[in-house]
Design an enzyme around this catalytic site. Structure first.
Site, short mmCIF file in Angstrom:
data_model
loop_
_atom_site.label_atom_id
_atom_site.label_comp_id
_atom_site.label_asym_id
_atom_site.label_seq_id
_atom_site.Cartn_x
_atom_site.Cartn_y
_atom_site.Cartn_z
N GLY A 1 -2.04 5.11 6.75
CA GLY A 1 -3.15 4.85 7.66
C GLY A 1 -3.52 3.38 7.67
O GLY A 1 -3.77 2.79 8.73
N LYS A 2 -3.53 2.75 6.49
CA LYS A 2 -3.83 1.31 6.42
C LYS A 2 -2.75 0.52 7.16
O LYS A 2 -3.06 -0.45 7.86
CB LYS A 2 -3.84 0.85 4.96
N ASP B 1 -7.53 -3.66 -1.09
CA ASP B 1 -8.29 -2.70 -1.89
C ASP B 1 -9.63 -2.46 -1.20
O ASP B 1 -10.32 -3.42 -0.85
CB ASP B 1 -8.50 -3.22 -3.32
N THR C 1 0.84 -1.20 0.00
CA THR C 1 0.00 0.00 0.00
C THR C 1 0.87 1.25 0.00
O THR C 1 2.02 1.20 0.43
CB THR C 1 -0.95 0.02 1.23
N LYS D 1 -11.41 0.75 15.89
CA LYS D 1 -11.86 0.70 14.49
C LYS D 1 -11.71 -0.73 13.94
O LYS D 1 -12.62 -1.26 13.32
CB LYS D 1 -11.07 1.72 13.64
N GLU E 1 -4.13 -0.10 -11.09
CA GLU E 1 -5.50 -0.44 -10.71
C GLU E 1 -6.36 -0.46 -11.97
O GLU E 1 -6.64 0.57 -12.56
CB GLU E 1 -6.04 0.56 -9.67
N PHE F 1 -7.90 8.03 8.65
CA PHE F 1 -7.52 8.58 7.34
C PHE F 1 -8.72 8.52 6.41
O PHE F 1 -9.78 7.96 6.76
CB PHE F 1 -6.35 7.78 6.75
N GLY F 2 -8.57 9.07 5.22
CA GLY F 2 -9.59 8.96 4.18
C GLY F 2 -10.96 9.43 4.65
O GLY F 2 -11.12 10.52 5.20
N TYR F 3 -11.95 8.57 4.47
CA TYR F 3 -13.35 8.89 4.77
C TYR F 3 -13.70 8.70 6.25
O TYR F 3 -14.88 8.84 6.62
CB TYR F 3 -14.28 8.02 3.91
O1 LIG Z 1 -4.18 1.65 -3.06
P1 LIG Z 1 -3.37 1.97 -1.81
O2 LIG Z 1 -1.96 2.34 -2.09
O3 LIG Z 1 -3.49 0.90 -0.75
O4 LIG Z 1 -3.99 3.30 -1.14
P2 LIG Z 1 -5.43 3.93 -1.33
O5 LIG Z 1 -5.65 4.88 -0.20
O6 LIG Z 1 -5.63 4.45 -2.73
O7 LIG Z 1 -6.32 2.65 -1.10
P3 LIG Z 1 -7.70 2.18 -1.74
O8 LIG Z 1 -7.66 2.26 -3.23
O9 LIG Z 1 -8.01 0.86 -1.13
O10 LIG Z 1 -8.68 3.23 -1.12
C1 LIG Z 1 -9.82 3.67 -1.76
C2 LIG Z 1 -10.32 4.88 -1.07
O11 LIG Z 1 -10.97 4.49 0.14
C3 LIG Z 1 -10.41 5.19 1.23
N1 LIG Z 1 -10.33 4.24 2.33
C4 LIG Z 1 -9.87 2.96 2.28
N2 LIG Z 1 -9.96 2.38 3.48
C5 LIG Z 1 -10.48 3.31 4.31
C6 LIG Z 1 -10.78 3.32 5.68
O12 LIG Z 1 -10.54 2.28 6.46
N3 LIG Z 1 -11.29 4.44 6.20
C7 LIG Z 1 -11.52 5.53 5.44
N4 LIG Z 1 -11.25 5.60 4.15
C8 LIG Z 1 -10.72 4.50 3.58
C9 LIG Z 1 -9.05 5.70 0.79
O13 LIG Z 1 -8.71 6.89 1.46
C10 LIG Z 1 -9.29 5.95 -0.69
O14 LIG Z 1 -9.90 7.21 -0.90
#
Ligand SMILES: O=P(O)(O)OP(=O)(O)OP(=O)(O)OC[C@H]1O[C@@H](n2cnc3c(O)ncnc32)[C@H](O)[C@@H]1O
Length: 211
Positions: free
Chosen positions: A10-11, A62, A6, A191, A33, A170-172
């Site tokens: 955060g993951k 993913d 990855t 979480k 991807e 992180f992210g959402y």
């Molecule tokens: O592909 P990698 O390098 O692992 O990094 P990425 O962040 O692009 O990973 P994904 O394609 O799996 O993520 C898809 C989206 O979902 C979000 N995401 C994934 N898991 C999440 C989580 O546990 N909580 C919040 N957002 C998440 C992430 O921030 C991306 O916008």
């Protein structure tokens, strides 16, 4: 040693929290991807590509957010939606479309590949697409790549999209609420106990020692 593939720190924090810290190395490898309506073929292709790159055991992760009122969108395009619109706008759009609580699922697919032959998951990569890509010369070594067995582990959590709260994760995470608490209001351990990734990791951790 397990290479967790990855670009997302955060993951990595969540996976290290769940699995034995020392057993996991982050492999910062940006696999291609492919466009697909589901996460599985993307993860399988990624795991094969990363294995061919590293030659060591690989775990690809993913994930995607599937909003009920948007017929599952953004799904496999969740990262693109975050980049283009930002999480608050995605959350607002979902609530506008739902005209009420915006119910959604977060899904995580983990794909494991170590180059060995074991009882793999059924191959979700469409054979017709693959043959067409090979014929068009877009995927010259599709044959060799596709022989590699990959095992899949899926986790799903349901929740709803809300105004952002909390500053962990992180992210959402700030806009995804599960049973009254956003993921960003939980630490990684809490979480993991309920999340899509935690549930997929639970299945993986049960199977992995038998490898
Ligand atoms: O592909 P990698 O390098 O692992 O990094 P990425 O962040 O692009 O990973 P994904 O394609 O799996 O993520 C898809 C989206 O979902 C979000 N995401 C994934 N898991 C999440 C989580 O546990 N909580 C919040 N957002 C998440 C992430 O921030 C991306 O916008």
């Amino acid at each position: 040693m397990l290479n967790y593939v990855t670009t997302n720190a955060g993951k990595v924090r969540e996976v290290r929290e769940y699995l034995d810290d020392g057993a996991v190395t982050q492999l910062d490898f940006d696999y291609a991807e492919i466009q697909a309506p589901t996460l599985e073929p993307i993860a399988v292709r990624g795991a094969r590509e990363a294995y061919r790159h590293a030659g060591e055991p690989i775990l690809v992760d993913d994930a995607g957010l599937f909003v009920d009122a948007l017929d599952g969108f953004p799904g496999p395009y969740t990262a693109y939606a975050e980049e283009k619109l930002g999480i608050e706008r995605v959350s607002r759009l979902a609530r506008e479309a739902a005209e009420g609580p915006a119910r959604a699922a977060f899904r995580c697919v983990l794909a494991y590949c170590d180059g060995d032959d074991f009882e793999a998951s059924p191959d979700p990569v469409d054979r017709g697409d693959r043959a067409a890509a090979a014929a068009a010369g877009e995927d010259a070594d599709a044959g060799a790549e596709d022989d590699l067995p990959v095992k899949l582990f899926e986790g799903v959590v349901r929740g709803r999209l809300v105004d952002p709260r909390g500053d962990e994760g992180f992210g959402y995470d700030p806009v995804f609420e599960h049973e009254g608490t956003t993921f960003a209001e939980m630490g990684p351990a809490k979480k993991n106990a309920v999340s899509h990734r935690g549930r997929a990791l639970e299945k993986f951790a049960e199977w992995y020692p038998s490898r």
